[in-house]
Write a protein that holds these residues in place. Structure first.
Motif, PDB file in Angstrom:
ATOM      1  N   SER A 107       0.848  -1.188   0.000  1.00  0.00           N
ATOM      2  CA  SER A 107       0.000   0.000   0.000  1.00  0.00           C
ATOM      3  C   SER A 107       0.883   1.236   0.000  1.00  0.00           C
ATOM      4  O   SER A 107       1.987   1.216   0.553  1.00  0.00           O
ATOM      5  CB  SER A 107      -0.910   0.009   1.239  1.00  0.00           C
ATOM      6  N   ASP A 108       0.386   2.301  -0.624  1.00  0.00           N
ATOM      7  CA  ASP A 108       1.094   3.585  -0.568  1.00  0.00           C
ATOM      8  C   ASP A 108       0.347   4.596   0.301  1.00  0.00           C
ATOM      9  O   ASP A 108       0.642   5.794   0.274  1.00  0.00           O
ATOM     10  CB  ASP A 108       1.304   4.151  -1.987  1.00  0.00           C
ATOM     11  N   GLU A 109      -0.623   4.104   1.097  1.00  0.00           N
ATOM     12  CA  GLU A 109      -1.388   4.992   1.951  1.00  0.00           C
ATOM     13  C   GLU A 109      -0.559   5.440   3.150  1.00  0.00           C
ATOM     14  O   GLU A 109       0.392   4.778   3.564  1.00  0.00           O
ATOM     15  CB  GLU A 109      -2.673   4.304   2.397  1.00  0.00           C
ATOM     16  N   ALA A 110      -0.945   6.587   3.721  1.00  0.00           N
ATOM     17  CA  ALA A 110      -0.132   7.230   4.755  1.00  0.00           C
ATOM     18  C   ALA A 110      -0.024   6.393   6.023  1.00  0.00           C
ATOM     19  O   ALA A 110       1.026   6.337   6.661  1.00  0.00           O
ATOM     20  CB  ALA A 110      -0.709   8.606   5.072  1.00  0.00           C
ATOM     21  N   TRP A 111      -1.119   5.759   6.416  1.00  0.00           N
ATOM     22  CA  TRP A 111      -1.125   4.953   7.633  1.00  0.00           C
ATOM     23  C   TRP A 111      -1.041   3.486   7.285  1.00  0.00           C
ATOM     24  O   TRP A 111      -1.802   2.993   6.432  1.00  0.00           O
ATOM     25  CB  TRP A 111      -2.405   5.189   8.427  1.00  0.00           C
ATOM     26  N   GLN A 112      -0.146   2.756   7.951  1.00  0.00           N
ATOM     27  CA  GLN A 112      -0.014   1.332   7.697  1.00  0.00           C
ATOM     28  C   GLN A 112       0.304   0.595   8.992  1.00  0.00           C
ATOM     29  O   GLN A 112       1.049   1.090   9.839  1.00  0.00           O
ATOM     30  CB  GLN A 112       1.094   1.057   6.666  1.00  0.00           C
TER      31      GLN A 112
ATOM     32  N   THR B 241      -7.773  12.434   6.284  1.00  0.00           N
ATOM     33  CA  THR B 241      -7.909  13.858   5.987  1.00  0.00           C
ATOM     34  C   THR B 241      -8.121  14.561   7.333  1.00  0.00           C
ATOM     35  O   THR B 241      -8.056  13.942   8.395  1.00  0.00           O
ATOM     36  CB  THR B 241      -9.094  14.134   5.060  1.00  0.00           C
TER      37      THR B 241
ATOM     38  N   SER C   6      -4.404  -0.309   6.366  1.00  0.00           N
ATOM     39  CA  SER C   6      -3.888   0.947   5.827  1.00  0.00           C
ATOM     40  C   SER C   6      -5.006   1.970   5.790  1.00  0.00           C
ATOM     41  O   SER C   6      -6.191   1.629   5.801  1.00  0.00           O
ATOM     42  CB  SER C   6      -3.284   0.740   4.439  1.00  0.00           C
TER      43      SER C   6
ATOM     44  N   ALA D 134      -6.197   6.256   4.579  1.00  0.00           N
ATOM     45  CA  ALA D 134      -5.997   7.537   3.916  1.00  0.00           C
ATOM     46  C   ALA D 134      -6.701   8.610   4.749  1.00  0.00           C
ATOM     47  O   ALA D 134      -7.921   8.758   4.662  1.00  0.00           O
ATOM     48  CB  ALA D 134      -6.548   7.499   2.491  1.00  0.00           C
TER      49      ALA D 134
ATOM     50  N   ASN E 192      -1.893   6.865  15.304  1.00  0.00           N
ATOM     51  CA  ASN E 192      -1.396   7.985  14.490  1.00  0.00           C
ATOM     52  C   ASN E 192      -1.936   9.346  14.920  1.00  0.00           C
ATOM     53  O   ASN E 192      -1.228  10.348  14.808  1.00  0.00           O
ATOM     54  CB  ASN E 192      -1.718   7.732  13.014  1.00  0.00           C
TER      55      ASN E 192
END
Length: 289
Positions: free
Chosen positions: A173-178, A265, A261, A263, A235
């Protein structure tokens, strides 16, 4: 309650369970147990602290007598269990509105009732959808309201599951939270214990394979949801959660490599659980106050 005449309809057309009120002291012990299960160095909340979102699943647990369990480990009877023959239960999802967090170590009350019952035609036959509404109170104030969507069928259905599991392939995944997780049988057994869940698919591998047709032990749906919510707690611990909605889509199995993961905002976060073979085993949306 409006039900069409059908195969399942006659069993539940007069089924109308009343409201149930229960009390729980919200002891710190279950929080400490789940914290250890998630490899936290210390309990994530102590007496007087706010309970993390959906950690109320550790409380108000039901412990039926052993003789009242079915062959699958589920209770044979229960106030909110519909009178369907050869009943099979699936946790489909739910929603939770949080006015104020529950506080650990302070007495709480839960008021539960059935809000909707509906019969729908699925790809494998008739399904009964039951939504149970739970209102949680402390000191007479409503702290949160949750609805859980439970799906029932009469008899078993052959699901589409992999014949063998790859426990080495990792999702990406390239999402911010993992947050990675590889739940082994010991973890699933401990989660069953802390949530009073005796369903054998989570700890009895021969049963899960031979009777239910799974390739291995099944990861608990609530564990998938709580793992997604760990992304928020770890997070942005200072951001109050106003609401959570979640859906369980495909089963995951013991020793598979899972990836939660998200995303985020400023106002919400979209979360999911993936394996190498499925991008969305479970999904959730969290909104912040």
């Amino acid at each position: 309650m409006h039900l069409a005449r059908s195969g399942l309809g006659p069993y539940v057309e007069t089924w109308s369970p009343g409201v149930v009120t229960e009390d729980d002291a919200l002891s710190p012990a279950p929080v400490a147990a789940l914290s250890a299960l998630l490899d936290q160095p210390e309990p994530v909340a102590a007496a007087g602290d706010p309970l993390p979102p959906l950690w109320h699943w550790l409380y108000f647990l039901q412990w039926p007598a052993q003789q009242d369990l079915g062959d699958d480990g589920h209770p044979r009877h229960g106030h909110f269990l519909p009178p369907v023959p050869d009943r099979q239960r699936m946790f489909a999802g739910g929603r939770c509105e949080i006015m104020e967090p529950l506080r650990v170590g302070e007495p709480a009350q839960r008021v539960s009732g059935v809000s909707t019952v509906a019969i729908k035609q699925g790809s494998t036959g008739e399904l009964l959808f039951v939504t149970v509404r739970n209102e949680y109170l402390q000191y007479g104030r409503t702290r949160l309201v949750e609805e859980q969507d439970i799906v029932y069928r009469s008899g078993r259905s052959a699901g589409q599951h992999p014949s063998a599991l790859d426990t080495t392939a990792a999702p990406q995944s390239d999402e911010a939270w993992q947050l990675a997780l590889q739940p082994d049988p010991a973890l699933l057994f401990r989660f069953s214990a802390v949530t009073a869940n005796a369903h054998r698919i989570h700890y009895d591998a021969p049963y899960a394979r031979g009777e239910e047709g799974y390739p291995g032990l099944v990861v608990h749906g609530p564990l998938l949801v709580l793992t997604m919510l760990e992304l928020v707690r770890r997070n942005v611990p200072s951001c109050p959660v106003r609401s959570v909605s979640y859906r369980l889509r495909r089963p995951a199995f013991a020793c598979e490599r899972l990836l939660a993961s998200g995303a985020p905002t400023d106002s919400n976060a979209i979360l999911r659980i993936a394996t190498h073979r499925e991008q969305c085993h479970a999904t959730a949306e969290v909104t912040f106050a």
